[in-house]
Write a protein that holds these residues in place. Structure first.
Motif, PDB file in Angstrom:
ATOM      1  N   GLU A 351     -48.382 -44.561  -6.840  1.00 15.07           N
ATOM      2  CA  GLU A 351     -48.924 -44.489  -8.194  1.00 15.07           C
ATOM      3  C   GLU A 351     -48.739 -45.864  -8.827  1.00 15.07           C
ATOM      4  OE1 GLU A 351     -50.623 -44.115 -11.382  1.00 15.07           O
ATOM      5  OE2 GLU A 351     -50.622 -42.253 -10.203  1.00 15.07           O
ATOM      6  N   LEU A 352     -49.848 -46.514  -9.165  1.00  7.51           N
ATOM      7  CA  LEU A 352     -49.785 -47.899  -9.637  1.00  7.51           C
ATOM      8  C   LEU A 352     -49.915 -48.032 -11.141  1.00  7.51           C
ATOM      9  CD1 LEU A 352     -51.895 -49.661  -6.863  1.00  7.51           C
ATOM     10  CD2 LEU A 352     -49.432 -49.251  -6.947  1.00  7.51           C
ATOM     11  N   GLU A 353     -50.138 -46.922 -11.831  1.00 12.04           N
ATOM     12  CA  GLU A 353     -50.146 -46.952 -13.287  1.00 12.04           C
ATOM     13  C   GLU A 353     -48.735 -46.657 -13.800  1.00 12.04           C
ATOM     14  OE1 GLU A 353     -52.666 -47.844 -15.031  1.00 12.04           O
ATOM     15  OE2 GLU A 353     -54.309 -47.699 -13.581  1.00 12.04           O
ATOM     16  N   GLY A 354     -48.473 -47.032 -15.023  1.00  6.38           N
ATOM     17  CA  GLY A 354     -47.165 -46.760 -15.612  1.00  6.38           C
ATOM     18  C   GLY A 354     -46.769 -47.828 -16.596  1.00  6.38           C
ATOM     19  N   ARG A 355     -45.699 -47.580 -17.315  1.00  6.17           N
ATOM     20  CA  ARG A 355     -45.232 -48.520 -18.328  1.00  6.17           C
ATOM     21  C   ARG A 355     -43.997 -49.293 -17.899  1.00  6.17           C
ATOM     22  NH1 ARG A 355     -45.675 -45.199 -24.077  1.00  6.17           N
ATOM     23  NH2 ARG A 355     -47.944 -44.834 -24.000  1.00  6.17           N
ATOM     24  N   SER A 356     -43.324 -48.827 -16.866  1.00  6.61           N
ATOM     25  CA  SER A 356     -42.047 -49.440 -16.505  1.00  6.61           C
ATOM     26  C   SER A 356     -42.045 -49.865 -15.046  1.00  6.61           C
ATOM     27  CB  SER A 356     -40.892 -48.465 -16.757  1.00  6.61           C
ATOM     28  OG  SER A 356     -41.064 -47.293 -15.976  1.00  6.61           O
ATOM     29  N   VAL A 357     -41.148 -50.778 -14.744  1.00  5.77           N
ATOM     30  CA  VAL A 357     -40.939 -51.253 -13.381  1.00  5.77           C
ATOM     31  C   VAL A 357     -40.023 -50.276 -12.662  1.00  5.77           C
ATOM     32  CG1 VAL A 357     -40.026 -53.136 -11.981  1.00  5.77           C
ATOM     33  CG2 VAL A 357     -41.249 -53.637 -14.106  1.00  5.77           C
ATOM     34  N   ARG A 358     -40.390 -49.933 -11.444  1.00  5.99           N
ATOM     35  CA  ARG A 358     -39.537 -49.058 -10.632  1.00  5.99           C
ATOM     36  C   ARG A 358     -38.805 -49.890  -9.586  1.00  5.99           C
ATOM     37  NH1 ARG A 358     -43.657 -44.934  -8.321  1.00  5.99           N
ATOM     38  NH2 ARG A 358     -45.136 -46.618  -8.780  1.00  5.99           N
ATOM     39  N   ALA A 359     -37.581 -49.486  -9.305  1.00  5.75           N
ATOM     40  CA  ALA A 359     -36.744 -50.247  -8.380  1.00  5.75           C
ATOM     41  C   ALA A 359     -36.056 -49.325  -7.398  1.00  5.75           C
ATOM     42  CB  ALA A 359     -35.696 -51.056  -9.146  1.00  5.75           C
ATOM     43  N   ALA A 360     -35.811 -49.840  -6.199  1.00  3.85           N
ATOM     44  CA  ALA A 360     -35.087 -49.106  -5.174  1.00  3.85           C
ATOM     45  C   ALA A 360     -34.138 -50.065  -4.474  1.00  3.85           C
ATOM     46  CB  ALA A 360     -36.049 -48.489  -4.163  1.00  3.85           C
ATOM     47  N   PRO A 361     -32.884 -49.676  -4.279  1.00  2.01           N
ATOM     48  CA  PRO A 361     -31.921 -50.568  -3.632  1.00  2.01           C
ATOM     49  C   PRO A 361     -32.217 -50.715  -2.150  1.00  2.01           C
ATOM     50  CG  PRO A 361     -30.952 -48.409  -3.977  1.00  2.01           C
ATOM     51  CD  PRO A 361     -32.298 -48.374  -4.648  1.00  2.01           C
ATOM     52  N   LEU A 362     -31.804 -51.850  -1.592  1.00  2.48           N
ATOM     53  CA  LEU A 362     -31.935 -52.087  -0.156  1.00  2.48           C
ATOM     54  C   LEU A 362     -30.651 -51.618   0.515  1.00  2.48           C
ATOM     55  CD1 LEU A 362     -33.530 -55.660  -0.160  1.00  2.48           C
ATOM     56  CD2 LEU A 362     -34.693 -53.445  -0.128  1.00  2.48           C
ATOM     57  N   ARG A 363     -30.493 -50.306   0.615  1.00  2.81           N
ATOM     58  CA  ARG A 363     -29.256 -49.757   1.159  1.00  2.81           C
ATOM     59  C   ARG A 363     -29.173 -49.957   2.672  1.00  2.81           C
ATOM     60  NH1 ARG A 363     -30.471 -45.052  -2.200  1.00  2.81           N
ATOM     61  NH2 ARG A 363     -29.134 -45.053  -4.051  1.00  2.81           N
ATOM     62  N   PRO A 364     -27.941 -50.181   3.199  1.00  2.00           N
ATOM     63  CA  PRO A 364     -27.782 -50.236   4.654  1.00  2.00           C
ATOM     64  C   PRO A 364     -28.170 -48.901   5.280  1.00  2.00           C
ATOM     65  CG  PRO A 364     -25.842 -51.107   3.542  1.00  2.00           C
ATOM     66  CD  PRO A 364     -26.689 -50.456   2.482  1.00  2.00           C
ATOM     67  N   SER A 365     -28.891 -48.950   6.401  1.00  2.00           N
ATOM     68  CA  SER A 365     -29.319 -47.739   7.084  1.00  2.00           C
ATOM     69  C   SER A 365     -29.839 -48.123   8.451  1.00  2.00           C
ATOM     70  CB  SER A 365     -30.408 -47.014   6.293  1.00  2.00           C
ATOM     71  OG  SER A 365     -30.944 -45.936   7.036  1.00  2.00           O
ATOM     72  N   SER A 366     -29.850 -47.188   9.353  1.00  2.00           N
ATOM     73  CA  SER A 366     -30.461 -47.407  10.661  1.00  2.00           C
ATOM     74  C   SER A 366     -31.798 -46.692  10.767  1.00  2.00           C
ATOM     75  CB  SER A 366     -29.519 -46.895  11.767  1.00  2.00           C
ATOM     76  OG  SER A 366     -29.289 -45.512  11.592  1.00  2.00           O
ATOM     77  N   ARG A 367     -32.237 -46.087   9.681  1.00  2.00           N
ATOM     78  CA  ARG A 367     -33.450 -45.274   9.702  1.00  2.00           C
ATOM     79  C   ARG A 367     -34.643 -46.082   9.214  1.00  2.00           C
ATOM     80  NH1 ARG A 367     -35.804 -41.515   5.923  1.00  2.00           N
ATOM     81  NH2 ARG A 367     -34.212 -42.144   4.430  1.00  2.00           N
ATOM     82  N   ALA A 368     -35.744 -46.077   9.983  1.00  2.00           N
ATOM     83  CA  ALA A 368     -36.980 -46.726   9.568  1.00  2.00           C
ATOM     84  C   ALA A 368     -37.790 -45.742   8.739  1.00  2.00           C
ATOM     85  CB  ALA A 368     -37.782 -47.169  10.784  1.00  2.00           C
ATOM     86  N   ALA A 369     -38.013 -46.078   7.477  1.00  2.00           N
ATOM     87  CA  ALA A 369     -38.717 -45.163   6.578  1.00  2.00           C
ATOM     88  C   ALA A 369     -39.289 -45.945   5.422  1.00  2.00           C
ATOM     89  CB  ALA A 369     -37.748 -44.086   6.061  1.00  2.00           C
ATOM     90  N   PRO A 370     -40.285 -45.372   4.719  1.00  2.00           N
ATOM     91  CA  PRO A 370     -40.798 -46.037   3.520  1.00  2.00           C
ATOM     92  C   PRO A 370     -39.708 -46.197   2.467  1.00  2.00           C
ATOM     93  CG  PRO A 370     -42.271 -44.274   4.241  1.00  2.00           C
ATOM     94  CD  PRO A 370     -41.011 -44.141   5.025  1.00  2.00           C
ATOM     95  N   VAL A 371     -39.818 -47.247   1.660  1.00  2.00           N
ATOM     96  CA  VAL A 371     -38.930 -47.406   0.523  1.00  2.00           C
ATOM     97  C   VAL A 371     -39.268 -46.328  -0.497  1.00  2.00           C
ATOM     98  CG1 VAL A 371     -38.254 -48.920  -1.374  1.00  2.00           C
ATOM     99  CG2 VAL A 371     -38.693 -49.875   0.902  1.00  2.00           C
ATOM    100  N   GLU A 372     -38.278 -45.643  -1.030  1.00  2.00           N
ATOM    101  CA  GLU A 372     -38.509 -44.560  -1.970  1.00  2.00           C
ATOM    102  C   GLU A 372     -38.149 -44.990  -3.376  1.00  2.00           C
ATOM    103  OE1 GLU A 372     -36.420 -41.125  -0.636  1.00  2.00           O
ATOM    104  OE2 GLU A 372     -37.555 -40.960   1.244  1.00  2.00           O
ATOM    105  N   PHE A 373     -39.054 -44.732  -4.302  1.00  2.00           N
ATOM    106  CA  PHE A 373     -38.860 -45.092  -5.694  1.00  2.00           C
ATOM    107  C   PHE A 373     -38.705 -43.839  -6.535  1.00  2.00           C
ATOM    108  CE2 PHE A 373     -41.029 -48.717  -3.895  1.00  2.00           C
ATOM    109  CZ  PHE A 373     -40.351 -49.763  -4.460  1.00  2.00           C
ATOM    110  N   PRO A 374     -37.944 -43.921  -7.640  1.00  2.00           N
ATOM    111  CA  PRO A 374     -37.858 -42.774  -8.550  1.00  2.00           C
ATOM    112  C   PRO A 374     -39.213 -42.490  -9.183  1.00  2.00           C
ATOM    113  CG  PRO A 374     -36.847 -44.720  -9.518  1.00  2.00           C
ATOM    114  CD  PRO A 374     -37.160 -45.057  -8.085  1.00  2.00           C
ATOM    115  N   LYS A 375     -39.449 -41.234  -9.530  1.00  2.00           N
ATOM    116  CA  LYS A 375     -40.694 -40.845 -10.182  1.00  2.00           C
ATOM    117  C   LYS A 375     -40.690 -41.329 -11.630  1.00  2.00           C
ATOM    118  CE  LYS A 375     -42.146 -38.463  -6.617  1.00  2.00           C
ATOM    119  NZ  LYS A 375     -43.314 -38.885  -5.816  1.00  2.00           N
ATOM    120  N   HIS A 376     -41.930 -41.513 -12.171  1.00  2.00           N
ATOM    121  CA  HIS A 376     -42.047 -41.882 -13.586  1.00  2.00           C
ATOM    122  C   HIS A 376     -41.510 -40.737 -14.444  1.00  2.00           C
ATOM    123  CE1 HIS A 376     -44.086 -45.665 -13.344  1.00  2.00           C
ATOM    124  NE2 HIS A 376     -44.998 -45.178 -12.540  1.00  2.00           N
TER     125      HIS A 376
END
Length: 376
Positions: A351-376
């Motif tokens: 979702e590219l519309e919105g009023r605020s910037v969303r952020a996700a930490p680069l946590r250590p992990s061995s799992r290959a997966a999409p970066v997950e962002f909080p919902k608006h």
């Protein structure tokens, strides 16, 4: 790091980094562009620094009300962005140090120590643009430029045409405590590349047919330095014949004898040019992303390899993260020092519309997966 985004400078914790900067080696970033056989461009880069930049993956939405940093940390010139951006920040700021927008324009900020020279923001200085003049030209702090470019333009040609409407000024970055020396690389979905370097208060702009950039000296110096390596080749050297004797190379790779392997910017520039030009083009962008990852691995700096002095045992320049951008597919990838799995941010699915910037930490992990962002 917290999932919630810190969107004001006032909430940043003051860090005593001026001393740290004096001890830390200069950043050793390397960037390049590859093209697949079908013409799809893929951009890759590493980010090195002498202490953690606390980068997060962020998405800046379309029509975001962005604001540059003004003198003394006060809010400066503001604009409403046209395009959404996915990328990586530093110190929790709502700006990208590297990123890709929804139109396929990608780029990064790279360190440029000893050479960068911005327009003056101090009106008392007789030899520079005064504050009013800089304001009229839309003054940007060095760390604001890339976010402005990616948020407002779809191609390097559009960025180039708009450069005379802005000024990059010599503001102190509050967390670092210095005026950070930067230059900028940009690439678009057509495969065009641009280098922008603030030198002597003006912006020097170069078309970049090689797609490669590292750090200081200036880009034109690096191009001249390539003339010292014109005999390098991915093809093995033929045996040398002397007095009836034949001296064959020891093993494969003899055509590349002399490629510099040290971490200095000139050596990394030559090595990146050699690797990107000799790598076999892949059929698709997806395959080229994997090729870019293999090339990036050649520039990975582990902790302890680069030290400022024998006495310094706690601060090392190291590769904090590497990024890859599929400019045609609009997918941005990242892997970090503590998580070598390549994770994706797909701008075609977010979702590219919105009023605020969303952020996700680069946590250590061995799992290959999409970066997950909080919902608006």
């Amino acid at each position: 790091m917290a999932n919630s985004f810190r969107n004001t400078l006032g909430r940043l914790t003051a860090l005593p980094l001026v001393l740290a900067l004096s001890l830390a080696p200069a950043a050793a970033c390397t960037s390049f562009l590859l093209k697949s056989a079908d013409g799809s461009p893929v951009y890759g880069r590493t980010l090195e620094f002498g202490f953690p930049l606390e980068s997060e993956a962020i998405v800046i939405p379309r029509h975001y009300a962005a604001r540059a940093t003004g003198p003394e940390g006060k809010p400066g010139w503001g604009w409403k962005s046209r395009y959404a951006i996915a990328g990586l920040n530093a110190f929790g700021l709502p700006v990208v140090v590297d990123g890709l927008n929804e139109k396929g324009l990608a780029g990064g900020i790279l360190y440029f120590p000893g050479v960068a020279g911005y327009a003056r923001s101090d009106s008392s200085h007789p030899d520079s643009a005064d504050t009013d003049s800089a304001d009229q030209r839309h003054a940007l702090a060095p760390w604001d430029f890339l976010t402005w470019a990616l948020g407002n333009f779809a191609s390097v040609a559009e960025v180039r045409a708009a450069l005379d409407t802005i000024a990059i000024v010599d503001l102190v970055q509050p967390t670092l405590g210095i005026v950070p020396p930067f230059h900028y690389t940009l690439h678009d979905a057509s495969g065009a590349s641009l280098v922008i370097e603030p030198i002597g208060g003006r912006l020097k702009v170069y078309d970049n047919p090689l797609g490669v950039m590292t750090n200081a000296p200036s880009f034109d110096w690096h191009l001249t330095n390539l003339r010292n390596y014109v005999k390098l080749s991915p093809v093995d050297a033929a045996p040398l014949k002397i007095a009836g004797e034949s001296f064959a190379p020891l093993g494969a790779g003899s055509g590349l004898l002399g490629v510099p392997g040290d971490p200095t910017p000139p050596s990394r520039f030559v090595r990146a040019v050699g690797l990107t030009l000799s790598a076999e083009p892949q059929k698709t962008a997806a395959e080229t992303v994997r090729l870019a990852e293999h090339i990036l691995n050649n520039f990975d700096i582990p902790m302890g390899l680069v030290r400022v002095s024998p006495q310094e045992t706690s601060r090392f320049e190291y590769t904090q993260w590497s990024s890859i951008a599929d400019l045609s597919g609009r997918v941005y990838y990242v892997k970090s020092y503590d998580n070598q799995a390549l994770r994706s941010i797909d701008l075609t699915k977010l979702e590219l519309e919105g009023r605020s910037v969303r952020a996700a930490p680069l946590r250590p992990s061995s799992r290959a997966a999409p970066v997950e962002f909080p919902k608006h």
